[in-house]
Scaffold this motif. Structure first.
Motif, PDB file in Angstrom:
ATOM      1  N   HIS A 148      44.722  46.941  26.137  1.00  0.00           N
ATOM      2  CA  HIS A 148      45.096  46.445  27.380  1.00  0.00           C
ATOM      3  C   HIS A 148      44.003  46.758  28.445  1.00  0.00           C
ATOM      4  CE1 HIS A 148      47.600  46.006  30.853  1.00  0.00           C
ATOM      5  NE2 HIS A 148      47.413  47.272  31.254  1.00  0.00           N
ATOM      6  N   ILE A 149      43.208  45.804  28.895  1.00  0.00           N
ATOM      7  CA  ILE A 149      42.037  45.847  29.647  1.00  0.00           C
ATOM      8  C   ILE A 149      42.393  45.445  31.159  1.00  0.00           C
ATOM      9  CG2 ILE A 149      39.787  45.618  30.212  1.00  0.00           C
ATOM     10  CD1 ILE A 149      39.120  45.493  27.211  1.00  0.00           C
ATOM     11  N   VAL A 150      42.131  46.176  32.018  1.00  0.00           N
ATOM     12  CA  VAL A 150      42.290  45.772  33.643  1.00  0.00           C
ATOM     13  C   VAL A 150      41.248  46.115  34.259  1.00  0.00           C
ATOM     14  CG1 VAL A 150      44.073  45.727  35.604  1.00  0.00           C
ATOM     15  CG2 VAL A 150      45.161  46.183  33.195  1.00  0.00           C
ATOM     16  N   MET A 151      40.844  44.825  35.306  1.00  0.00           N
ATOM     17  CA  MET A 151      39.754  45.264  36.103  1.00  0.00           C
ATOM     18  C   MET A 151      40.471  44.988  37.419  1.00  0.00           C
ATOM     19  SD  MET A 151      36.470  43.898  34.086  1.00  0.00           S
ATOM     20  CE  MET A 151      37.115  41.961  34.100  1.00  0.00           C
ATOM     21  N   TRP A 152      39.840  46.084  38.580  1.00  0.00           N
ATOM     22  CA  TRP A 152      40.260  45.752  39.993  1.00  0.00           C
ATOM     23  C   TRP A 152      39.071  45.590  40.849  1.00  0.00           C
ATOM     24  CZ3 TRP A 152      42.607  49.798  37.021  1.00  0.00           C
ATOM     25  CH2 TRP A 152      43.851  49.754  36.840  1.00  0.00           C
ATOM     26  N   ARG A 153      39.308  45.005  41.874  1.00  0.00           N
ATOM     27  CA  ARG A 153      38.382  45.085  43.192  1.00  0.00           C
ATOM     28  C   ARG A 153      39.176  45.828  44.143  1.00  0.00           C
ATOM     29  NH1 ARG A 153      33.537  43.357  43.993  1.00  0.00           N
ATOM     30  NH2 ARG A 153      34.084  42.557  46.167  1.00  0.00           N
ATOM     31  N   LEU A 154      38.654  46.599  44.844  1.00  0.00           N
ATOM     32  CA  LEU A 154      39.353  47.612  45.730  1.00  0.00           C
ATOM     33  C   LEU A 154      39.165  47.496  46.985  1.00  0.00           C
ATOM     34  CD1 LEU A 154      38.973  51.074  43.536  1.00  0.00           C
ATOM     35  CD2 LEU A 154      40.924  49.359  43.597  1.00  0.00           C
ATOM     36  N   VAL A 208      37.528  49.709  35.834  1.00  0.00           N
ATOM     37  CA  VAL A 208      38.045  49.115  34.828  1.00  0.00           C
ATOM     38  C   VAL A 208      38.870  49.969  34.015  1.00  0.00           C
ATOM     39  CG1 VAL A 208      36.157  49.456  33.286  1.00  0.00           C
ATOM     40  CG2 VAL A 208      37.680  47.637  32.555  1.00  0.00           C
ATOM     41  N   LEU A 209      40.215  49.684  33.677  1.00  0.00           N
ATOM     42  CA  LEU A 209      40.853  50.512  32.990  1.00  0.00           C
ATOM     43  C   LEU A 209      40.934  49.873  31.466  1.00  0.00           C
ATOM     44  CD1 LEU A 209      43.442  52.539  32.267  1.00  0.00           C
ATOM     45  CD2 LEU A 209      44.872  50.590  33.007  1.00  0.00           C
ATOM     46  N   ILE A 229      42.915  44.815  45.704  1.00  0.00           N
ATOM     47  CA  ILE A 229      42.835  43.675  46.145  1.00  0.00           C
ATOM     48  C   ILE A 229      42.581  42.494  45.340  1.00  0.00           C
ATOM     49  CG2 ILE A 229      42.475  44.408  48.791  1.00  0.00           C
ATOM     50  CD1 ILE A 229      39.513  43.514  48.262  1.00  0.00           C
ATOM     51  N   GLY A 230      42.193  42.830  44.010  1.00  0.00           N
ATOM     52  CA  GLY A 230      41.948  41.616  43.085  1.00  0.00           C
ATOM     53  C   GLY A 230      42.331  42.370  41.698  1.00  0.00           C
ATOM     54  N   ARG A 231      42.844  41.743  40.879  1.00  0.00           N
ATOM     55  CA  ARG A 231      43.353  42.084  39.549  1.00  0.00           C
ATOM     56  C   ARG A 231      43.117  41.193  38.394  1.00  0.00           C
ATOM     57  NH1 ARG A 231      47.514  42.904  35.868  1.00  0.00           N
ATOM     58  NH2 ARG A 231      47.859  44.759  35.291  1.00  0.00           N
ATOM     59  N   PHE A 232      42.331  41.777  37.510  1.00  0.00           N
ATOM     60  CA  PHE A 232      42.011  40.808  36.380  1.00  0.00           C
ATOM     61  C   PHE A 232      42.482  41.585  35.149  1.00  0.00           C
ATOM     62  CE2 PHE A 232      39.380  40.024  39.593  1.00  0.00           C
ATOM     63  CZ  PHE A 232      39.317  38.680  39.700  1.00  0.00           C
ATOM     64  N   GLN A 233      43.208  40.896  34.139  1.00  0.00           N
ATOM     65  CA  GLN A 233      43.809  41.545  32.945  1.00  0.00           C
ATOM     66  C   GLN A 233      43.859  40.746  31.604  1.00  0.00           C
ATOM     67  OE1 GLN A 233      47.826  42.960  33.302  1.00  0.00           O
ATOM     68  NE2 GLN A 233      48.401  42.728  31.143  1.00  0.00           N
ATOM     69  N   VAL A 234      43.105  41.575  30.600  1.00  0.00           N
ATOM     70  CA  VAL A 234      43.296  40.899  29.115  1.00  0.00           C
ATOM     71  C   VAL A 234      43.944  41.813  28.147  1.00  0.00           C
ATOM     72  CG1 VAL A 234      41.867  40.172  27.202  1.00  0.00           C
ATOM     73  CG2 VAL A 234      41.147  39.694  29.580  1.00  0.00           C
ATOM     74  N   ASP A 235      44.834  41.417  27.607  1.00  0.00           N
ATOM     75  CA  ASP A 235      45.452  42.241  26.227  1.00  0.00           C
ATOM     76  C   ASP A 235      45.098  41.345  25.136  1.00  0.00           C
ATOM     77  OD1 ASP A 235      46.691  43.836  28.299  1.00  0.00           O
ATOM     78  OD2 ASP A 235      48.505  42.504  28.379  1.00  0.00           O
TER      79      ASP A 235
END
Length: 107
Positions: free
Chosen positions: A7-13, A61-62, A93-99
């Motif tokens: 589970h990978i998540v990236m954010w703009r803050l 990135v998580l 303010i932005g979120r992107f995810q890939v599982d």
């Protein structure tokens, strides 16, 4: 789907100044790393902070792994995860995810 899942998540803050963005990045990193060992089925958690400084990069990135899809689904509503989400509020303010499933290659 059975087997381990990544589970990978990236954010703009949010942040008007470099200092505000830096503080936001540290807060996200600290809160998510605090989940280590607290959620059953979460087998790996790592949080990276961007150092590229390119304008299109995400801030954080998580990178996490779960024993299976059921563990990932349980994580979404786990009280510790919900506590982190609440503490972060509208900082993201932005979120992107890939599982995706992790292939066990033995190598």
């Amino acid at each position: 789907m059975s087997g381990p899942i990544r589970h990978i998540v990236m954010w703009r803050l949010r942040g008007e100044t470099p200092a505000e963005r830096s503080a936001a990045r540290l807060k996200v990193k600290t809160l998510f790393e605090g989940l280590k060992g607290r959620i059953e089925g979460l087998t790996h958690i790592e949080v990276g902070v961007d150092v590229s400084a390119v304008d299109y990069a995400c801030d954080v990135v998580l990178f996490s792994e779960f024993k299976d899809q059921a563990a990932l689904a349980a994580y979404a509503n786990h009280p510790e995860h919900l506590r982190v989400r609440e503490a972060l509020g509208d900082l993201r303010i932005g979120r992107f995810q890939v599982d995706y499933p992790i292939k066990e290659t033995g190598a």
